[in-house]
Design an enzyme around this catalytic site. Structure first.
Site, PDB file in Angstrom:
ATOM      1  N   ARG A 173      -3.771   3.083   2.745  1.00 26.27           N
ATOM      2  CA  ARG A 173      -3.973   4.127   1.743  1.00 26.27           C
ATOM      3  C   ARG A 173      -4.794   5.257   2.357  1.00 26.27           C
ATOM      4  NH1 ARG A 173      -0.169   2.449  -0.327  1.00 26.27           N
ATOM      5  NH2 ARG A 173       0.085   1.561  -2.403  1.00 26.27           N
ATOM      6  N   GLN A 190      -1.024  12.368  -3.264  1.00 31.80           N
ATOM      7  CA  GLN A 190       0.396  12.363  -2.916  1.00 31.80           C
ATOM      8  C   GLN A 190       1.212  12.947  -4.051  1.00 31.80           C
ATOM      9  OE1 GLN A 190       0.494   8.664   0.243  1.00 31.80           O
ATOM     10  NE2 GLN A 190       1.680   8.468  -1.590  1.00 31.80           N
ATOM     11  N   HIS A 238       4.968   9.354   2.842  1.00 31.72           N
ATOM     12  CA  HIS A 238       4.797   7.935   2.497  1.00 31.72           C
ATOM     13  C   HIS A 238       6.169   7.273   2.377  1.00 31.72           C
ATOM     14  CE1 HIS A 238       2.322   4.920  -0.142  1.00 31.72           C
ATOM     15  NE2 HIS A 238       3.072   4.311   0.748  1.00 31.72           N
ATOM     16  N   ASN A 273       8.105  -4.974   0.479  1.00 28.62           N
ATOM     17  CA  ASN A 273       8.207  -4.024   1.593  1.00 28.62           C
ATOM     18  C   ASN A 273       7.172  -4.294   2.676  1.00 28.62           C
ATOM     19  OD1 ASN A 273       5.896  -3.079   0.364  1.00 28.62           O
ATOM     20  ND2 ASN A 273       6.826  -1.200  -0.434  1.00 28.62           N
TER      21      ASN A 273
HETATM   22  P1  NAD Z   1      -1.945  -8.566   1.029  1.00 24.34           P
HETATM   23  O1  NAD Z   1      -2.553  -8.803  -0.291  1.00 24.34           O
HETATM   24  O2  NAD Z   1      -1.008  -9.569   1.599  1.00 24.34           O
HETATM   25  O3  NAD Z   1      -3.073  -8.350   2.143  1.00 24.34           O
HETATM   26  C1  NAD Z   1      -4.259  -7.663   1.900  1.00 24.34           C
HETATM   27  C2  NAD Z   1      -5.338  -8.270   2.794  1.00 24.34           C
HETATM   28  O4  NAD Z   1      -6.483  -7.435   2.698  1.00 24.34           O
HETATM   29  C3  NAD Z   1      -5.762  -9.677   2.342  1.00 24.34           C
HETATM   30  O5  NAD Z   1      -5.685 -10.543   3.449  1.00 24.34           O
HETATM   31  C4  NAD Z   1      -7.185  -9.479   1.865  1.00 24.34           C
HETATM   32  O6  NAD Z   1      -8.015 -10.595   2.114  1.00 24.34           O
HETATM   33  C5  NAD Z   1      -7.618  -8.290   2.685  1.00 24.34           C
HETATM   34  N1  NAD Z   1      -8.732  -7.534   2.120  1.00 24.34           N
HETATM   35  C6  NAD Z   1      -8.937  -7.195   0.842  1.00 24.34           C
HETATM   36  N2  NAD Z   1     -10.085  -6.480   0.715  1.00 24.34           N
HETATM   37  C7  NAD Z   1     -10.582  -6.375   1.969  1.00 24.34           C
HETATM   38  C8  NAD Z   1     -11.756  -5.762   2.512  1.00 24.34           C
HETATM   39  N3  NAD Z   1     -12.621  -5.121   1.713  1.00 24.34           N
HETATM   40  N4  NAD Z   1     -11.964  -5.845   3.851  1.00 24.34           N
HETATM   41  C9  NAD Z   1     -11.092  -6.514   4.651  1.00 24.34           C
HETATM   42  N5  NAD Z   1      -9.976  -7.107   4.186  1.00 24.34           N
HETATM   43  C10 NAD Z   1      -9.723  -7.038   2.873  1.00 24.34           C
HETATM   44  O7  NAD Z   1      -1.242  -7.141   0.926  1.00 24.34           O
HETATM   45  P2  NAD Z   1      -0.160  -6.478   1.886  1.00 24.34           P
HETATM   46  O8  NAD Z   1       1.205  -6.728   1.353  1.00 24.34           O
HETATM   47  O9  NAD Z   1      -0.447  -6.849   3.287  1.00 24.34           O
HETATM   48  O10 NAD Z   1      -0.492  -4.947   1.626  1.00 24.34           O
HETATM   49  C11 NAD Z   1      -1.746  -4.405   2.017  1.00 24.34           C
HETATM   50  C12 NAD Z   1      -1.868  -2.980   1.548  1.00 24.34           C
HETATM   51  O11 NAD Z   1      -0.922  -2.185   2.239  1.00 24.34           O
HETATM   52  C13 NAD Z   1      -1.563  -2.764   0.066  1.00 24.34           C
HETATM   53  O12 NAD Z   1      -2.682  -3.004  -0.759  1.00 24.34           O
HETATM   54  C14 NAD Z   1      -1.157  -1.311   0.045  1.00 24.34           C
HETATM   55  O13 NAD Z   1      -2.297  -0.495  -0.150  1.00 24.34           O
HETATM   56  C15 NAD Z   1      -0.610  -1.060   1.435  1.00 24.34           C
HETATM   57  N6  NAD Z   1       0.860  -0.892   1.401  1.00 24.34           N
HETATM   58  C16 NAD Z   1       1.379   0.271   1.872  1.00 24.34           C
HETATM   59  C17 NAD Z   1       2.748   0.469   1.832  1.00 24.34           C
HETATM   60  C18 NAD Z   1       3.369   1.733   2.385  1.00 24.34           C
HETATM   61  O14 NAD Z   1       4.494   2.042   2.027  1.00 24.34           O
HETATM   62  N7  NAD Z   1       2.696   2.458   3.250  1.00 24.34           N
HETATM   63  C19 NAD Z   1       3.591  -0.501   1.296  1.00 24.34           C
HETATM   64  C20 NAD Z   1       3.030  -1.712   0.880  1.00 24.34           C
HETATM   65  C21 NAD Z   1       1.660  -1.883   0.912  1.00 24.34           C
END
Ligand code: NAD
Length: 396
Positions: free
Chosen positions: A286, A315, A334, A147
């Site tokens: 989050r 949530q 969400h 997603n």
């Molecule tokens: P991803 O793993 O591709 O990207 C996460 C990025 O965050 C990576 O590039 C990583 O290096 C970076 N990162 C990690 N810790 C960090 C920090 N302390 N400071 C700065 N950067 C940091 O994941 P994604 O698919 O892009 O998803 C990211 C987040 O989005 C998920 O962990 C989830 O919490 C959230 N998400 C939300 C929904 C929603 O429905 N709202 C859906 C999917 C994911």
């Protein structure tokens, strides 16, 4: 035979839909980085159906029950008397979605001695206490990429909704019966020319940068891992070494980092106060990355011109959660990662993970967060755990 406990959001108040707004969803060929779409041996649902609610059961019921496994699906997830907690003691597998998280705390993991696999039907496994999963050698897996684009589209929508003052303008012509142009535009701007940044340029954050580039904005980002130089150059995006430097440089900030110890409550009054007056924040990552009350205070004082997102803590949030009523918000529940399009992908990915687990085959590295008592696969690249401050351990 395994017992699988699945926590899903309730069906629509009007009942499980007999038909849908559209007859099909597009067929995708692959994900942007070349990762393949989920490859289950079969699916027992029609893509485009509601799968993430209790009656949808992620399309898993026939597959699991014909093989003799037990599937329990419930939305009742809070407290020791909840069906979720009552079913835990003999559960082998727990499946949950971030939209309606079955918080798998250390206490709950201790009540589930048979638990071997926790699947996130979606992305973001912070509702699982990863330290406790590591200690118990429980595998944690999520459906990487399922997603990511869904969320990126939602973030871009909410950026535009805030900057252009969409929701109040919509209300003037619908529920308020007016034609109040000046009232609608007194807070409306163009995005063009603004400084727009993402905190974390992973799958979602990079997709947001790519989608915003054609708006002729100045792009910025910060991440613990830097993007390849050719990607930075292609997008003309400025790298910032930390969240503070990024926050101070932008008019609009979109948050896409996981909830890990380093990002828990990162956006407090100090960091928000260091931003340019009238900044906008969109957070689809989050809820607990924000200090809840600092967001409210910054909107009330005008330090923030707007706040939007789809993630809250907890949530579902209580009826009196202040983000429901704070000024200049464009919040949604969400939902960004659970469009009907996304559900088809994560239901198929969940089935793929289950097929491999039940056949004792390795789960795709791309889906692994914790395995063999340590962060693994995608989890090793994107997540961090430290001491007892993992978000899951404090109930987030
Ligand atoms: P991803 O793993 O591709 O990207 C996460 C990025 O965050 C990576 O590039 C990583 O290096 C970076 N990162 C990690 N810790 C960090 C920090 N302390 N400071 C700065 N950067 C940091 O994941 P994604 O698919 O892009 O998803 C990211 C987040 O989005 C998920 O962990 C989830 O919490 C959230 N998400 C939300 C929904 C929603 O429905 N709202 C859906 C999917 C994911």
């Amino acid at each position: 035979m395994a017992k699988i406990v699945c926590v899903l959001y309730p069906d629509p108040v009007g009942g499980y839909p007999p038909r849908y707004a559209r007859d099909d969803i597009p067929v995708l060929r692959g994900y942007p980085d070349g990762q393949t779409l989920p490859t289950p041996e079969a699916i027992d649902f029609t893509p485009g159906e509601l799968l993430g609610s209790v009656s949808g059961a992620l399309g898993l019921r026939r597959f699991l029950e014909t093989a003799g496994h037990t599937l329990v699906v419930t939305s009742d997830k809070e407290g020791p008397d909840s069906e979720f907690e009552r079913e835990l003691p003999d559960a082998d597998v727990v499946i949950s979605q971030p939209f309606w998280p079955g918080y798998l705390t250390a206490e709950r993991i201790a009540k589930a001695p048979n638990l071997r696999l926790a699947i996130t039907a979606g992305i973001g496994s912070d509702h699982v206490d990863l330290n406790a999963a590591i200690a118990r050698e429980i595998t944690v897996a999520e459906v990487t990429w399922c997603n990511s684009i869904s969320v990126a589209e939602h973030a871009v929508m909410q950026i535009l909704a805030l900057v252009r003052n969409f929701l109040p303008s919509h209300e003037w012509v619908t529920s308020r019966g007016g034609w109040n142009i000046a009232d609608s535009v007194e807070r409306a701007y163009d995005l063009e020319g603004m400084n727009v940044g993402v905190l974390a340029a992973g799958r979602i954050g990079l997709a947001v940068l790519r989608r915003l580039a054609p708006f002729d904005v100045a792009l910025h980002y910060s991440d613990k891992r830097r993007l390849p130089p050719d990607v930075e150059q292609e997008l003309g995006v400025t790298f910032h070494p930390d969240a503070r430097s990024l926050a101070q440089a932008v008019d609009v900030l979109s948050i896409h980092s996981p909830l890990v110890p380093e990002t828990y409550n990162l956006f407090d009054a100090g960091l928000i106060g260091s931003m340019k007056r009238g900044s906008y924040i969109v957070n689809t990552a989050r809820g607990a990355i924000m200090d809840r009350d600092a967001v409210v205070a910054a909107l009330e004082s005008g330090q923030l011109a707007g706040y939007a997102g789809d993630v809250w803590y907890p949530q579902p949030p209580p009826a009196d959660h202040p983000w429901r009523t704070m000024p200049n918000n464009a919040m949604t529940p969400h939902v960004s990662g659970t469009t009907l399009s996304a559900q088809a992908r994560y239901a198929a990915g969940t089935r793929e993970i289950l097929e491999d687990f039940l056949a004792a085959r390795p789960i795709r590295q791309e889906y692994l967060i914790v395995d063999g008592g340590k962060l693994a696969g995608t989890g090793a690249a994107s997540y961090s755990v430290s001491g007892d401050r993992s978000p899951g351990s404090s109930g987030h």
